[in-house]
Write a protein that holds these residues in place. Structure first.
Motif, PDB file in Angstrom:
ATOM      1  N   LEU A   1      59.787  42.814 -59.096  1.00  0.00           N
ATOM      2  CA  LEU A   1      61.786  43.776 -58.210  1.00  0.00           C
ATOM      3  C   LEU A   1      61.166  44.644 -56.873  1.00  0.00           C
ATOM      4  O   LEU A   1      60.133  45.401 -56.865  1.00  0.00           O
ATOM      5  CB  LEU A   1      62.014  45.343 -59.494  1.00  0.00           C
ATOM      6  N   GLY A   2      62.287  44.474 -55.968  1.00  0.00           N
ATOM      7  CA  GLY A   2      62.195  45.084 -54.847  1.00  0.00           C
ATOM      8  C   GLY A   2      63.108  45.693 -55.039  1.00  0.00           C
ATOM      9  O   GLY A   2      64.734  45.989 -55.386  1.00  0.00           O
ATOM     10  N   ALA A   3      63.226  47.058 -54.049  1.00  0.00           N
ATOM     11  CA  ALA A   3      64.060  48.372 -53.343  1.00  0.00           C
ATOM     12  C   ALA A   3      64.135  49.006 -54.579  1.00  0.00           C
ATOM     13  O   ALA A   3      65.953  50.117 -54.845  1.00  0.00           O
ATOM     14  CB  ALA A   3      65.488  47.154 -53.575  1.00  0.00           C
ATOM     15  N   VAL A   4      63.344  49.399 -55.728  1.00  0.00           N
ATOM     16  CA  VAL A   4      63.736  50.157 -57.022  1.00  0.00           C
ATOM     17  C   VAL A   4      62.346  51.016 -57.550  1.00  0.00           C
ATOM     18  O   VAL A   4      62.633  51.132 -58.152  1.00  0.00           O
ATOM     19  CB  VAL A   4      64.069  49.252 -58.244  1.00  0.00           C
ATOM     20  N   ALA A   5      62.015  51.085 -56.090  1.00  0.00           N
ATOM     21  CA  ALA A   5      60.773  51.762 -56.136  1.00  0.00           C
ATOM     22  C   ALA A   5      59.971  52.019 -54.362  1.00  0.00           C
ATOM     23  O   ALA A   5      60.958  50.391 -53.864  1.00  0.00           O
ATOM     24  CB  ALA A   5      59.994  51.524 -56.393  1.00  0.00           C
ATOM     25  N   SER A   6      58.886  52.555 -53.764  1.00  0.00           N
ATOM     26  CA  SER A   6      58.209  52.503 -52.576  1.00  0.00           C
ATOM     27  C   SER A   6      57.643  51.033 -52.356  1.00  0.00           C
ATOM     28  O   SER A   6      56.826  51.451 -51.337  1.00  0.00           O
ATOM     29  CB  SER A   6      57.576  54.152 -52.563  1.00  0.00           C
ATOM     30  N   HIS A   7      57.270  50.791 -53.270  1.00  0.00           N
ATOM     31  CA  HIS A   7      57.215  48.893 -54.070  1.00  0.00           C
ATOM     32  C   HIS A   7      57.247  48.078 -53.887  1.00  0.00           C
ATOM     33  O   HIS A   7      58.582  48.102 -55.003  1.00  0.00           O
ATOM     34  CB  HIS A   7      55.249  49.729 -53.895  1.00  0.00           C
ATOM     35  N   PRO A   8      57.343  46.919 -53.839  1.00  0.00           N
ATOM     36  CA  PRO A   8      57.548  45.771 -54.899  1.00  0.00           C
ATOM     37  C   PRO A   8      57.184  46.274 -56.297  1.00  0.00           C
ATOM     38  O   PRO A   8      55.558  46.421 -56.373  1.00  0.00           O
ATOM     39  CB  PRO A   8      57.139  44.355 -54.155  1.00  0.00           C
ATOM     40  N   VAL A   9      57.574  46.180 -57.040  1.00  0.00           N
ATOM     41  CA  VAL A   9      56.936  46.061 -58.469  1.00  0.00           C
ATOM     42  C   VAL A   9      56.800  44.991 -59.666  1.00  0.00           C
ATOM     43  O   VAL A   9      57.853  44.117 -59.860  1.00  0.00           O
ATOM     44  CB  VAL A   9      58.196  47.082 -59.235  1.00  0.00           C
ATOM     45  N   VAL A  10      55.990  45.105 -60.108  1.00  0.00           N
ATOM     46  CA  VAL A  10      55.576  43.836 -60.458  1.00  0.00           C
ATOM     47  C   VAL A  10      55.410  43.910 -61.921  1.00  0.00           C
ATOM     48  O   VAL A  10      54.993  44.787 -62.495  1.00  0.00           O
ATOM     49  CB  VAL A  10      53.934  43.336 -60.227  1.00  0.00           C
ATOM     50  N   VAL A  11      56.186  43.079 -62.512  1.00  0.00           N
ATOM     51  CA  VAL A  11      56.452  43.265 -64.040  1.00  0.00           C
ATOM     52  C   VAL A  11      55.703  43.013 -65.047  1.00  0.00           C
ATOM     53  O   VAL A  11      55.385  41.263 -64.777  1.00  0.00           O
ATOM     54  CB  VAL A  11      57.940  43.214 -64.379  1.00  0.00           C
ATOM     55  N   PRO A  12      55.021  43.790 -65.956  1.00  0.00           N
ATOM     56  CA  PRO A  12      53.890  42.585 -66.434  1.00  0.00           C
ATOM     57  C   PRO A  12      54.847  40.905 -67.215  1.00  0.00           C
ATOM     58  O   PRO A  12      56.251  41.516 -68.146  1.00  0.00           O
ATOM     59  CB  PRO A  12      53.310  43.378 -67.459  1.00  0.00           C
ATOM     60  N   THR A  13      54.281  40.583 -67.086  1.00  0.00           N
ATOM     61  CA  THR A  13      54.967  39.117 -67.986  1.00  0.00           C
ATOM     62  C   THR A  13      54.215  38.605 -69.306  1.00  0.00           C
ATOM     63  O   THR A  13      54.455  37.649 -70.229  1.00  0.00           O
ATOM     64  CB  THR A  13      55.107  37.808 -67.076  1.00  0.00           C
ATOM     65  N   GLU A  14      53.077  39.042 -70.024  1.00  0.00           N
ATOM     66  CA  GLU A  14      52.381  38.804 -71.079  1.00  0.00           C
ATOM     67  C   GLU A  14      53.716  38.206 -72.819  1.00  0.00           C
ATOM     68  O   GLU A  14      53.155  37.021 -73.131  1.00  0.00           O
ATOM     69  CB  GLU A  14      51.512  39.903 -71.382  1.00  0.00           C
TER      70      GLU A  14
ATOM     71  N   THR B   1      63.743  46.650 -66.504  1.00  0.00           N
ATOM     72  CA  THR B   1      64.557  47.938 -66.554  1.00  0.00           C
ATOM     73  C   THR B   1      63.507  49.507 -66.881  1.00  0.00           C
ATOM     74  O   THR B   1      64.158  49.854 -66.004  1.00  0.00           O
ATOM     75  CB  THR B   1      65.982  47.768 -67.295  1.00  0.00           C
ATOM     76  N   ARG B   2      63.722  49.377 -67.379  1.00  0.00           N
ATOM     77  CA  ARG B   2      62.328  50.643 -67.199  1.00  0.00           C
ATOM     78  C   ARG B   2      61.649  51.450 -66.635  1.00  0.00           C
ATOM     79  O   ARG B   2      61.112  52.028 -66.220  1.00  0.00           O
ATOM     80  CB  ARG B   2      61.352  50.697 -68.935  1.00  0.00           C
ATOM     81  N   LEU B   3      60.624  50.460 -65.936  1.00  0.00           N
ATOM     82  CA  LEU B   3      59.749  50.321 -64.387  1.00  0.00           C
ATOM     83  C   LEU B   3      60.996  50.448 -63.470  1.00  0.00           C
ATOM     84  O   LEU B   3      60.382  50.375 -62.169  1.00  0.00           O
ATOM     85  CB  LEU B   3      59.137  49.066 -64.759  1.00  0.00           C
ATOM     86  N   ALA B   4      62.238  49.450 -63.368  1.00  0.00           N
ATOM     87  CA  ALA B   4      62.773  50.268 -61.892  1.00  0.00           C
ATOM     88  C   ALA B   4      63.041  51.402 -62.114  1.00  0.00           C
ATOM     89  O   ALA B   4      63.774  51.995 -63.262  1.00  0.00           O
ATOM     90  CB  ALA B   4      64.103  49.382 -62.224  1.00  0.00           C
ATOM     91  N   LYS B   5      62.666  51.820 -61.065  1.00  0.00           N
ATOM     92  CA  LYS B   5      63.498  53.857 -60.710  1.00  0.00           C
ATOM     93  C   LYS B   5      63.667  53.711 -59.636  1.00  0.00           C
ATOM     94  O   LYS B   5      63.183  54.134 -58.553  1.00  0.00           O
ATOM     95  CB  LYS B   5      61.572  54.477 -60.751  1.00  0.00           C
ATOM     96  N   PRO B   6      64.875  53.106 -59.405  1.00  0.00           N
ATOM     97  CA  PRO B   6      66.072  53.066 -58.358  1.00  0.00           C
ATOM     98  C   PRO B   6      66.353  54.730 -58.412  1.00  0.00           C
ATOM     99  O   PRO B   6      66.276  55.790 -58.953  1.00  0.00           O
ATOM    100  CB  PRO B   6      67.833  51.875 -58.308  1.00  0.00           C
ATOM    101  N   LEU B   7      66.327  55.390 -56.846  1.00  0.00           N
ATOM    102  CA  LEU B   7      66.507  57.074 -56.318  1.00  0.00           C
ATOM    103  C   LEU B   7      67.787  57.049 -56.031  1.00  0.00           C
ATOM    104  O   LEU B   7      68.143  56.074 -55.416  1.00  0.00           O
ATOM    105  CB  LEU B   7      65.555  57.883 -55.588  1.00  0.00           C
ATOM    106  N   ASP B   8      68.573  58.618 -56.054  1.00  0.00           N
ATOM    107  CA  ASP B   8      69.847  58.310 -55.075  1.00  0.00           C
ATOM    108  C   ASP B   8      69.145  58.568 -53.945  1.00  0.00           C
ATOM    109  O   ASP B   8      70.508  59.697 -53.176  1.00  0.00           O
ATOM    110  CB  ASP B   8      70.066  59.618 -55.440  1.00  0.00           C
TER     111      ASP B   8
END
Ligand SMILES: Cc1cc2nc3c(=O)[nH]c(=O)nc-3n(C[C@H](O)[C@H](O)[C@H](O)COP(=O)(O)OP(=O)(O)OC[C@H]3O[C@@H](n4cnc5c(N)ncnc54)[C@H](O)[C@@H]3O)c2cc1C
Length: 348
Positions: A263-276, A296-303
């Motif tokens: 995921l991009g643009a939802v944190a200060s770094h690209p968020v790698v989602v575990p895919t197991e 969605t739980r890992l995405a932390k968009p802020l205002d």
């Protein structure tokens, strides 16, 4: 807006650039295409003492097969990259991501290296000096090569926070991480190669693990059987992503044998989602829905970017579902308006 004065060095080779960077010290700044750096200098987010242009470094402009991967020099322009026939179906996520950065004019100048090293962004940071001075600056104001202004110390997005929450909004990083890319950094001391994901830190102020004396030289990109990149932005013509979903999967029949979702643009770094949870089974609706919930739980968009943050979180779920359904081969017509919008974003 005028830039403050600085010294200029047009590097002629990789070794020359690395030497200049080492000699220049902490106030030396690299210039790829300059599409982000130049406005930032004018806004006094950076006040470099020395600007090292990489434009004439021929080694950085190469794009060639390297074993089973494609080796792409940091100086390759995004417009040329998106249109390059050597990016086959195995590199779809990258071709799409590079093709939706900014506008055609910017892509003709912007480089892949600059995109991967792009500064994190925030509504309280990407402002003129006068604007930032009026709010007594923010925690990130002194980030970068040199202090442009006294440190304000407050993160205006989360005033009680001890950290900066500026957002990683590069399009190409999530796509390349999903493809399993590695990156090579070169300095006067030598070189090192690391998975691209390890180039990033979850820190709005110090967003890269790159040492100040290192420059990004090239990226090795393996091919994936199926990959995609979905981008959310307000204007389809040139806005930064407020959400990026990159996904790559390998299938044996209809069973997933490997998967990467970033995921991009939802944190200060690209968020790698575990895919197991996706592995060893078909990409069925239930598996996709459960995985989208996790993402969605890992995405932390802020205002601190465009759009309302609760809505961006909801769109994360929809985009992850859409991207994975695209990869399992659903008819685009059945994917609805979101998928049609993605298709419309990709330049012909
Ligand atoms: C109107 C507008 C819209 C934009 N929209 C988008 C968008 O939709 N998506 C997006 O991702 N970006 C966007 N950008 C940001 C920027 O244009 C791109 O990210 C671009 O790819 C940056 O590349 P560049 O070569 O111009 O980088 P530069 O501006 O030259 O550099 C960016 C950063 O990377 C560093 N750097 C450059 N090359 C190297 C290297 N080889 N090694 C180490 N560090 C290096 C620089 O020092 C600087 O910190 C937009 C910019 C503008 C002005």
């Amino acid at each position: 807006m005028r830039a403050p004065s600085f010294r200029w060095h047009a590097a002629t080779s990789l070794a020359d650039a690395a030497r200049a960077l080492a000699a220049g010290g902490p106030r030396a700044l690299l210039l790829g295409g300059g599409t982000d750096v130049v406005p930032a200098i004018k806004r006094r987010q950076y006040v470099p003492e020395l600007l090292i242009s990489l434009r004439q470094v021929a080694e950085l402009g190469r794009l060639e097969p390297h074993g089973a991967s494609l080796r792409i020099g940091a100086g390759v322009r995004l417009g040329a990259l998106a249109a390059d026939d050597r990016l086959g179906v195995g590199h779809t996520a990258l071709r799409r991501a590079a093709g939706v950065v900014a506008s055609p004019h910017i892509r003709n100048v912007a480089t892949l290296g600059g995109n991967l090293c792009l500064d994190t962004r925030c509504n309280y940071y990407n402002q003129s000096l006068e604007w930032r001075r009026a709010v007594d600056y923010c925690m990130k104001a002194p980030a970068g090569v040199a202090l442009a202004a006294p440190a304000g110390g407050t993160c205006w997005v989360a005033p009680g926070s001890p950290r900066c929450w500026a957002v990683s909004q590069t399009d190409c990083a999530p796509a390349l991480i999903a493809l399993g890319a590695s990156v090579t950094l070169v300095s006067a001391e030598g070189q090192r190669t690391l998975p691209l994901a390890d180039l990033y830190r979850d820190d709005g102020m110090t967003w890269l693990t790159r040492r100040p004396d290192e420059l990004l030289a090239w990226v090795d990109v393996p091919a994936a059987a199926r990959s995609t990149y979905w981008k959310l932005r307000r204007r389809g013509s040139f806005d930064f992503p407020v959400l990026g979903v990159a996904a790559a999967v390998e299938l044996a029949g209809d069973v997933v044998t490997a998967a990467r979702v970033v995921l991009g643009a939802v944190a200060s770094h690209p968020v790698v989602v575990p895919t197991e949870s996706l592995l060893g089974r078909p990409l069925g609706d239930d598996a996709i829905a459960a995985f989208a919930e996790l993402a969605t739980r890992l995405a932390k968009p802020l205002d601190n970017t465009d759009y309302q943050l609760g809505w961006r979180k909801r769109v994360t779920r929809a985009y992850v579902v859409g991207a994975l359904r695209e990869l399992r081969g659903d008819d685009p017509a059945l994917l609805g308006v979101l998928a049609r919008r993605q298709a419309a974003l990709i330049p012909a």
